[in-house]
Design an enzyme around this catalytic site. Structure first.
Site, PDB file in Angstrom:
ATOM      1  N   ARG A  17       0.882  -1.175   0.000  1.00 41.19           N
ATOM      2  CA  ARG A  17       0.000   0.000   0.000  1.00 41.19           C
ATOM      3  C   ARG A  17       0.908   1.209   0.000  1.00 41.19           C
ATOM      4  O   ARG A  17       1.719   1.373   0.929  1.00 41.19           O
ATOM      5  CB  ARG A  17      -0.905  -0.021   1.228  1.00 41.19           C
ATOM      6  CG  ARG A  17      -1.654   1.267   1.438  1.00 41.19           C
ATOM      7  CD  ARG A  17      -2.747   1.160   2.475  1.00 41.19           C
ATOM      8  NE  ARG A  17      -3.869   0.414   1.975  1.00 41.19           N
ATOM      9  CZ  ARG A  17      -5.093   0.408   2.510  1.00 41.19           C
ATOM     10  NH1 ARG A  17      -5.334   1.117   3.597  1.00 41.19           N
ATOM     11  NH2 ARG A  17      -6.071  -0.301   1.983  1.00 41.19           N
ATOM     12  N   ARG A  64     -13.574  -8.960   1.135  1.00 43.33           N
ATOM     13  CA  ARG A  64     -12.138  -8.685   0.964  1.00 43.33           C
ATOM     14  C   ARG A  64     -11.330  -9.948   1.246  1.00 43.33           C
ATOM     15  O   ARG A  64     -10.312 -10.204   0.618  1.00 43.33           O
ATOM     16  CB  ARG A  64     -11.683  -7.542   1.898  1.00 43.33           C
ATOM     17  CG  ARG A  64     -12.296  -6.171   1.606  1.00 43.33           C
ATOM     18  CD  ARG A  64     -11.899  -5.649   0.235  1.00 43.33           C
ATOM     19  NE  ARG A  64     -10.467  -5.706   0.011  1.00 43.33           N
ATOM     20  CZ  ARG A  64      -9.587  -4.758   0.374  1.00 43.33           C
ATOM     21  NH1 ARG A  64     -10.009  -3.645   0.934  1.00 43.33           N
ATOM     22  NH2 ARG A  64      -8.292  -4.904   0.134  1.00 43.33           N
ATOM     23  N   HIS A  66      -7.378   0.881  -6.395  1.00 43.71           N
ATOM     24  CA  HIS A  66      -7.551  -0.055  -5.277  1.00 43.71           C
ATOM     25  C   HIS A  66      -8.163  -1.342  -5.853  1.00 43.71           C
ATOM     26  O   HIS A  66      -9.336  -1.659  -5.619  1.00 43.71           O
ATOM     27  CB  HIS A  66      -8.455   0.585  -4.221  1.00 43.71           C
ATOM     28  CG  HIS A  66      -8.386  -0.059  -2.863  1.00 43.71           C
ATOM     29  ND1 HIS A  66      -7.560  -1.134  -2.566  1.00 43.71           N
ATOM     30  CD2 HIS A  66      -9.060   0.218  -1.702  1.00 43.71           C
ATOM     31  CE1 HIS A  66      -7.721  -1.471  -1.296  1.00 43.71           C
ATOM     32  NE2 HIS A  66      -8.617  -0.676  -0.758  1.00 43.71           N
ATOM     33  N   GLN A  93      -9.968  -4.086  -3.713  1.00 49.86           N
ATOM     34  CA  GLN A  93     -11.258  -3.599  -3.240  1.00 49.86           C
ATOM     35  C   GLN A  93     -12.331  -3.823  -4.312  1.00 49.86           C
ATOM     36  O   GLN A  93     -13.436  -4.279  -4.020  1.00 49.86           O
ATOM     37  CB  GLN A  93     -11.156  -2.101  -2.908  1.00 49.86           C
ATOM     38  CG  GLN A  93     -12.472  -1.490  -2.442  1.00 49.86           C
ATOM     39  CD  GLN A  93     -12.897  -2.027  -1.087  1.00 49.86           C
ATOM     40  OE1 GLN A  93     -12.127  -2.020  -0.150  1.00 49.86           O
ATOM     41  NE2 GLN A  93     -14.138  -2.507  -0.990  1.00 49.86           N
ATOM     42  N   CYS A 111     -16.466   1.260   0.664  1.00 49.16           N
ATOM     43  CA  CYS A 111     -15.279   0.409   0.856  1.00 49.16           C
ATOM     44  C   CYS A 111     -14.830   0.399   2.306  1.00 49.16           C
ATOM     45  O   CYS A 111     -14.136  -0.521   2.725  1.00 49.16           O
ATOM     46  CB  CYS A 111     -14.149   0.902  -0.048  1.00 49.16           C
ATOM     47  SG  CYS A 111     -13.724   2.627   0.251  1.00 49.16           S
ATOM     48  N   ASP A 140     -17.447   6.814  -0.854  1.00 49.61           N
ATOM     49  CA  ASP A 140     -16.148   6.654  -0.185  1.00 49.61           C
ATOM     50  C   ASP A 140     -15.860   7.987   0.503  1.00 49.61           C
ATOM     51  O   ASP A 140     -16.567   8.982   0.295  1.00 49.61           O
ATOM     52  CB  ASP A 140     -15.076   6.307  -1.238  1.00 49.61           C
ATOM     53  CG  ASP A 140     -13.697   6.013  -0.625  1.00 49.61           C
ATOM     54  OD1 ASP A 140     -13.605   5.847   0.605  1.00 49.61           O
ATOM     55  OD2 ASP A 140     -12.717   5.952  -1.390  1.00 49.61           O
TER      56      ASP A 140
HETATM   57  N1   CP Z   1     -11.275  -0.696   2.324  1.00 48.55           N
HETATM   58  C1   CP Z   1     -10.002  -0.705   2.764  1.00 48.55           C
HETATM   59  O1   CP Z   1      -9.063  -0.840   1.987  1.00 48.55           O
HETATM   60  O2   CP Z   1      -9.879  -0.560   4.106  1.00 48.55           O
HETATM   61  P1   CP Z   1      -8.524  -0.401   4.932  1.00 48.55           P
HETATM   62  O3   CP Z   1      -7.974   0.960   4.637  1.00 48.55           O
HETATM   63  O4   CP Z   1      -8.938  -0.574   6.358  1.00 48.55           O
HETATM   64  O5   CP Z   1      -7.576  -1.472   4.464  1.00 48.55           O
HETATM   65  N1  NVA Z   2     -10.129   6.421  -0.966  1.00 47.46           N
HETATM   66  C1  NVA Z   2      -9.727   5.962   0.346  1.00 47.46           C
HETATM   67  C2  NVA Z   2      -9.917   4.493   0.456  1.00 47.46           C
HETATM   68  C3  NVA Z   2      -9.526   3.875   1.765  1.00 47.46           C
HETATM   69  C4  NVA Z   2      -9.681   2.393   1.776  1.00 47.46           C
HETATM   70  C5  NVA Z   2      -8.284   6.355   0.605  1.00 47.46           C
HETATM   71  O1  NVA Z   2      -7.462   6.213  -0.318  1.00 47.46           O
HETATM   72  O2  NVA Z   2      -7.968   6.812   1.696  1.00 47.46           O
END
Ligand code: CP
Ligand code: NVA
Length: 307
Positions: free
Chosen positions: A106, A294, A133, A136, A266, A226
Site C-alpha cells: 500500500r 475482501r 484499489h 477492493q 469500501c 467513499d
Molecule cells: N477498504 C479498505 O481498503 O480498508 P482499509 O484501509 O482498512 O484497508
Molecule cells: N479512498 C480511500 C480508500 C480507503 C480504503 C483512501 O485512499 O484513503
C-alpha cells in the site's frame, strides 16, 4: 493462467480473467462456509505485505487469506525496512524476491508500485495506491454479484470524490463486466481518464459517464460512496469537504435512487460526512458483507498469482 501475474490496476487483466478471479472467490467463500477454512495450497511460501499508510481491512484480510492458504506472512512499514533509510525500491524488490513468493504494498505514489513490480521477480499486488484499489474492486464485484444474482450488467453509481482510487477501480472492473458506472460528483473533481480506465467498454457493452446531478441516481442497483478526503490528500480537506457536502449519501439520496438500490462503501466510513448513520446501518447497506468479501477475494488472488 494467472500464476506470476502482478495486480497493479486490474487493467492488465482480460474480462475473462477478472471473471475467473471472481468465480474462484465465490468458490472459496462457499468452501469457507462449509468448514474448509484451511486450504494450504501454498504451504511453506511467504507473502510480504508493506504498508506506507494505515489499513484495517486490507491488512487483516490479506494476512488471514495468506495464512489460510498455508503461507507465512510478514507485514512491515517502510520505517521497519531499510527502505525507510533510503535503500532503493529496486534493491528492496531484488532482495525480497530471493525470500518471498509475493510482495504486496500500500503506497502513496502508484509509481512506487510500478517500480517495485519492475524489479521484483515475484508477483506484486497493489493494496491501494493514490490511483487504484484493485483488490477492493474485486470484493465490490463479488458483493454485487451475490446481491443481484448476476454479475454482468449492474448499474452502479459512485457518489462523491469521483476522482479517487476506489472510483477508478470501480470503473476499471465495471468496464470489464459490462456495467453501467455513473460517477456523480462536483465538476471540479471529475476525471479526465475515463476512456482509458474503461478501455474494455466497447467489447463488453459497459457504459461509464460522469454527472454532477444526483438525479442520475434514479434506478441504479447500487449507491456507492467513499471518504471525501483520501489518505495523502489531507491538505485539501477543507476544499473537498466544501465541494462534496451536497453529495452526502443520506436517506433522501437513497430514496431518490429508488427502493431497489443497495448502499456500498469500501470503508472506513466517516459517519455524518459522506454517509449518514441511518444509511450505513440501514437495511439496504451491504457494507459488512462487502468488507467480508475482501477476505475471499484476497484469497482467490493469492491462490491464483502465487507461483
Ligand atoms: N477498504 C479498505 O481498503 O480498508 P482499509 O484501509 O482498512 O484497508
Ligand atoms: N479512498 C480511500 C480508500 C480507503 C480504503 C483512501 O485512499 O484513503
Amino acid at each position: 493462467m494467472l500464476k506470476g501475474r502482478d495486480v497493479l490496476t486490474l487493467m492488465e487483466f482480460k474480462p475473462d480473467e477478472v471473471k475467473a478471479l471472481l468465480e474462484i472467490s465465490k468458490e472459496f467463500k462457499a468452501r469457507y462456509y462449509s468448514g474448509e477454512i484451511y486450504m494450504p495450497i501454498h504451504l511453506g511460501k511467504t507473502a510480504m505485505l508493506i504498508f506506507e499508510k494505515p489499513s484495517t481491512r486490507t491488512r487483516v484480510s490479506t494476512s488471514v487469506a495468506a495464512y489460510q492458504l498455508g503461507m507465512n506472512v510478514i507485514v512491515a512499514s517502510p520505517q521497519e525496512l531499510q527502505l525507510g533509510r533510503g535503500e532503493t525500491i529496486a534493491d528492496t524488490a531484488r532482495t525480497l524476491s530471493r525470500y518471498v513468493h509475493v510482495i504486496a504494498a500500500r503506497v502513496y505514489k502508484h509509481e512506487a508500485l510500478e517500480e517495485l513490480a519492475q524489479h521484483a521477480d515475484v508477483p506484486v499486488l497493489n493494496l491501494l495506491s493514490d490511483k487504484f484499489h484493485p483488490l477492493q474492486s474485486l470484493a465490490d464485484a463479488l458483493t454485487i454479484w451475490e446481491k443481484r444474482g448476476r454479475l454482468e450488467g449492474a448499474k452502479v453509481a459512485f457518489v462523491g470524490d469521483v476522482g479517487n482510487n476506489v472510483a477508478a477501480s470501480l470503473v476499471v472492473i465495471g468496464s470489464k463486466l459490462g456495467w453501467e458506472v455513473r460517477l456523480i460528483g462536483p465538476r471540479q473533481l471529475w476525471r479526465n481518464d475515463l476512456s482509458r480506465l474503461a478501455e474494455d467498454a466497447g467489447r463488453t457493452g459497459a457504459r461509464v459517464y460522469q454527472s454532477d446531478s444526483l438525479e442520475e441516481l434514479r434506478g441504479v442497483d447500487v449507491v456507492y460512496t467513499d471518504v471525501w478526503v483520501s489518505m495523502g490528500f489531507e491538505k485539501e480537506a477543507e476544499e473537498r469537504e466544501r465541494l462534496l457536502r451536497p453529495y452526502q449519501v443520506n436517506s433522501a439520496v437513497m430514496e431518490l435512487a429508488g427502493p431497489q438500490a443497495l448502499f456500498m462503501h469500501c470503508l472506513p466510513a466517516h459517519r455524518g460526512m459522506e454517509v449518514t448513520d441511518d444509511v450505513m446501518d440501514g437495511p439496504r447497506s451491504v457494507v459488512w458483507d462487502q468488507a467480508e468479501n475482501r477476505l475471499h477475494t484476497a484469497k482467490a488472488v493469492l491462490a491464483a498469482v502465487t507461483p
